[in-house]
Enzyme design. Structure first.
Site, PDB file in Angstrom:
ATOM      1  N   LYS A 107      -4.803  -0.030  19.809  1.00  0.00           N
ATOM      2  CA  LYS A 107      -4.225   0.614  18.623  1.00  0.00           C
ATOM      3  C   LYS A 107      -5.358   1.122  17.749  1.00  0.00           C
ATOM      4  O   LYS A 107      -6.456   0.553  17.768  1.00  0.00           O
ATOM      5  CB  LYS A 107      -3.364  -0.386  17.830  1.00  0.00           C
ATOM      6  CG  LYS A 107      -2.352   0.260  16.912  1.00  0.00           C
ATOM      7  CD  LYS A 107      -1.114   0.726  17.669  1.00  0.00           C
ATOM      8  CE  LYS A 107      -0.117   1.388  16.774  1.00  0.00           C
ATOM      9  NZ  LYS A 107       1.179   1.572  17.461  1.00  0.00           N
TER      10      LYS A 107
HETATM   11  P1  NAD Z   1       6.586   8.120  10.208  1.00  0.00           P
HETATM   12  O1  NAD Z   1       5.356   8.216   9.408  1.00  0.00           O
HETATM   13  O2  NAD Z   1       7.072   9.314  10.947  1.00  0.00           O
HETATM   14  O3  NAD Z   1       7.812   7.614   9.330  1.00  0.00           O
HETATM   15  C1  NAD Z   1       7.798   6.479   8.524  1.00  0.00           C
HETATM   16  C2  NAD Z   1       8.895   6.655   7.481  1.00  0.00           C
HETATM   17  O4  NAD Z   1       9.019   5.455   6.727  1.00  0.00           O
HETATM   18  C3  NAD Z   1       8.596   7.790   6.501  1.00  0.00           C
HETATM   19  O5  NAD Z   1       9.742   8.605   6.328  1.00  0.00           O
HETATM   20  C4  NAD Z   1       8.221   7.055   5.215  1.00  0.00           C
HETATM   21  O6  NAD Z   1       8.531   7.795   4.049  1.00  0.00           O
HETATM   22  C5  NAD Z   1       9.064   5.792   5.345  1.00  0.00           C
HETATM   23  N1  NAD Z   1       8.547   4.677   4.553  1.00  0.00           N
HETATM   24  C6  NAD Z   1       7.265   4.378   4.257  1.00  0.00           C
HETATM   25  N2  NAD Z   1       7.196   3.300   3.467  1.00  0.00           N
HETATM   26  C7  NAD Z   1       8.467   2.898   3.270  1.00  0.00           C
HETATM   27  C8  NAD Z   1       9.058   1.839   2.536  1.00  0.00           C
HETATM   28  N3  NAD Z   1       8.316   0.969   1.865  1.00  0.00           N
HETATM   29  N4  NAD Z   1      10.403   1.710   2.571  1.00  0.00           N
HETATM   30  C9  NAD Z   1      11.161   2.590   3.247  1.00  0.00           C
HETATM   31  N5  NAD Z   1      10.659   3.625   3.948  1.00  0.00           N
HETATM   32  C10 NAD Z   1       9.333   3.765   3.959  1.00  0.00           C
HETATM   33  O7  NAD Z   1       6.340   6.876  11.204  1.00  0.00           O
HETATM   34  P2  NAD Z   1       7.043   6.579  12.593  1.00  0.00           P
HETATM   35  O8  NAD Z   1       6.222   7.206  13.659  1.00  0.00           O
HETATM   36  O9  NAD Z   1       8.498   6.873  12.491  1.00  0.00           O
HETATM   37  O10 NAD Z   1       6.805   4.999  12.700  1.00  0.00           O
HETATM   38  C11 NAD Z   1       7.650   4.067  12.060  1.00  0.00           C
HETATM   39  C12 NAD Z   1       7.478   2.706  12.729  1.00  0.00           C
HETATM   40  O11 NAD Z   1       7.760   2.831  14.127  1.00  0.00           O
HETATM   41  C13 NAD Z   1       6.075   2.102  12.647  1.00  0.00           C
HETATM   42  O12 NAD Z   1       6.183   0.697  12.566  1.00  0.00           O
HETATM   43  C14 NAD Z   1       5.463   2.479  13.977  1.00  0.00           C
HETATM   44  O13 NAD Z   1       4.422   1.602  14.372  1.00  0.00           O
HETATM   45  C15 NAD Z   1       6.674   2.338  14.881  1.00  0.00           C
HETATM   46  N6  NAD Z   1       6.566   3.085  16.144  1.00  0.00           N
HETATM   47  C16 NAD Z   1       6.396   4.439  16.163  1.00  0.00           C
HETATM   48  C17 NAD Z   1       6.331   5.105  17.393  1.00  0.00           C
HETATM   49  C18 NAD Z   1       6.216   6.604  17.477  1.00  0.00           C
HETATM   50  O14 NAD Z   1       6.346   7.130  18.610  1.00  0.00           O
HETATM   51  N7  NAD Z   1       6.034   7.332  16.412  1.00  0.00           N
HETATM   52  C19 NAD Z   1       6.405   4.377  18.583  1.00  0.00           C
HETATM   53  C20 NAD Z   1       6.585   2.997  18.528  1.00  0.00           C
HETATM   54  C21 NAD Z   1       6.670   2.360  17.297  1.00  0.00           C
END
Ligand code: NAD
Length: 476
Positions: A107
């Site tokens: 990561k």
């Molecule tokens: P992203 O940046 O696209 O979206 C995150 C969202 O959460 C944003 O809309 C943001 O405004 C919101 N957010 C931030 N702080 C917040 C809070 N305190 N309360 C409520 N909402 C809040 O990120 P993502 O890629 O969607 O990732 C989200 C989660 O999924 C993370 O834990 C990441 O590790 C996990 N994840 C992502 C992927 C991927 O392919 N992108 C894959 C596996 C896991």
């Protein structure tokens, strides 16, 4: 986000690991080898921006190299720190093993508020960060392959791939150095939505098993189920969109960083997303009730709670008040170890992160294979498949006419049957198969071993077992 008496994210992952290995027959040495993080590289680099030098801190952590390349996203957030990156790298090891993608776990993260910089500035910062990692083989098609995570997306991955190719001009497999690229820059159809799509497939598979639904006190199908989603970013938006538009779920609340929207009749996710993209916030959205402090909505009545934003949001302080009987961990580490214990006692079923959000790494695996094979999936087979189907349809129609049977195939059936699988169809099929197979591996342990009473422990047992096998076959 650590509270008093609450273990850190890294400690939570280790405690969950410990709970599972206690039920396994591993030597203490092997157990420790799997638990520890192999290495974490910290880099501090300067970029000249707005007339002065800005210094940024970034990390790339490698948890396990039992298989290479190692794989894991790059996160852009101010809260990024070594503890978090190491926890996320460990989860990647277990996730890749659970969904049988041939990778070790890694990561990366950069301490930055991506919204504080414009696109050109972000490109300079990303290329400089990538340069630091590439020159140490911490980005490399055969050794370490990043992907998007919170705060990064297709755009950043395209910059990283281009940076790698500039520095390795004769590497024919250069595109495979990173996944999550846009389709026009070496990516694959279906990657952007893959993690959200995987969450949907995970829930569909859960709902195929009456005994599992019964454990959460649920029955019937997904149609009409009330869902609360936290985070309408890449993962949360796609999961909520597919569940509401395709499975009939009612999204009753969306919790974002600057407040929450709720409507018991169900929210229009696409409409809200478009509003967010235009306004930069959910504030002011006209077709739902808004509350400034959204976090208490995690505790509202619903059938399914999907935390899809950040870690540690369900903790010892609010776990007892959570009413959802089923939690799907779309984010990594949204439930702390302490909260997990409280929720298990309450009988809440948790579909764990290492499985629930594995759709992203699964389609990343397909993208990496596509890059190494230098050919789009379906290019060789699609028309051959269509020609064979056409042969069958024409023969059936000929037989019907010759024998006076009066059969007619419906135009809808004919269209579907005659369409060969393109790349998107194959990616969805591969993802669906992966999510079903991995779920079945977890539930087999959950249902056959008396001492295992939750899906998370089952998931750890399956994945640690596979990592252990891999180390043993290397002679460790
Ligand atoms: P992203 O940046 O696209 O979206 C995150 C969202 O959460 C944003 O809309 C943001 O405004 C919101 N957010 C931030 N702080 C917040 C809070 N305190 N309360 C409520 N909402 C809040 O990120 P993502 O890629 O969607 O990732 C989200 C989660 O999924 C993370 O834990 C990441 O590790 C996990 N994840 C992502 C992927 C991927 O392919 N992108 C894959 C596996 C896991």
């Amino acid at each position: 986000m650590i509270r008093d008496g609450e273990p850190s994210f890294r400690e939570s992952v280790d405690l969950m690991f410990n709970r599972a290995v206690r039920l396994m027959d591993l030597s203490p040495g092997l157990e420790q080898k799997i638990r520890v993080c192999n290495s974490t590289y910290t880099v501090r680099f300067g970029v000249r921006l707005r007339g002065k030098i800005e210094t940024f801190t970034g990390y790339r952590s490698v948890h396990s190299e039992h298989m290479e390349p190692v794989k894991g996203g790059i996160r852009y957030a101010l809260s990024v720190n070594q503890n978090e990156v190491e926890a996320l790298a460990a989860l990647m090891t277990y996730k890749c093993a659970l969904v049988e993608t041939p990778f070790g776990g890694s990561k990366g993260g950069l301490c930055i508020d991506p919204r504080a910089w414009d696109e050109h500035e972000l490109e300079l910062i990303t290329r400089r960060f990538a340069y630091e990692l590439i020159k140490r083989d911490l980005i490399h098609p055969a050794q370490n392959v990043p992907a998007p995570d919170m705060g990064t997306g297709e755009r950043e991955m395209a910059w990283i791939a281009d940076q790698y190719k500039r520095m390795n001009t004769t590497d024919i497999n250069g595109n495979a150095c990173v996944t999550g690229k846009p389709p026009h820059a070496g990516g694959i159809q279906g990657r952007v939505e893959a993690t959200g799509r995987g969450v949907q497939y995970a829930l569909q598979e859960f709902f195929r098993h009456p005994e599992d639904k019964a454990k959460a006190g649920l029955s019937g199908g997904l149609d009409g189920k009330r869902v609360i989603v936290q985070g309408l970013g890449n993962v949360g938006y796609h999961a909520a969109k597919f569940l509401s538009e395709e499975d009939g779920c009612r999204i009753t609340a969306v919790i974002e960083r600057d407040g929450a929207l709720h409507n018991d009749a169900g929210l229009n996710i696409e409409d809200i997303r478009q509003w967010m993209l235009k306004q930069g916030s959910i504030k002011g959205y006209p077709s739902a009730a808004f509350v400034e402090d959204g976090t208490p909505l995690l505790e509202a009545e619903c059938d399914i709670l999907i935390p899809a934003a950040l870690e540690g949001v369900i903790h010892m302080g609010n776990a007892a008040r959570i009413k959802a009987p089923l939690i799907v961990e779309a984010a990594n580490g949204p439930v702390t170890f302490g909260a997990d214990e409280i929720l298990r006692e309450k009988g809440v079923v948790i579909i764990p992160d290492m499985y629930a959000n594995a759709g992203g790494v699964t389609v990343s695996y397909f993208e990496w294979v596509k890059n190494l094979s230098h050919i789009r999936f379906g290019r060789m087979q699609r028309r051959a498949e269509e020609a064979r189907s056409r042969l069958l349809v024409e023969e059936l129609e000929r037989l019907s006419a010759d024998q006076g049977l009066g059969w007619t195939l419906s135009p809808d059936f004919k269209e579907k049957f005659l369409t060969g699988s393109d790349e998107l169809a194959l990616v969805r099929s591969g993802l669906d198969d992966t999510m079903r197979t991995a779920y079945q591996a977890m539930r087999a342990v959950w249902h056959t071993r008396d001492e295992v009473d939750d899906l998370r422990t089952a998931a750890y047992i399956v994945s640690i077992g596979r990592v252990a096998q891999s180390y043993r076959s290397k002679g460790l």
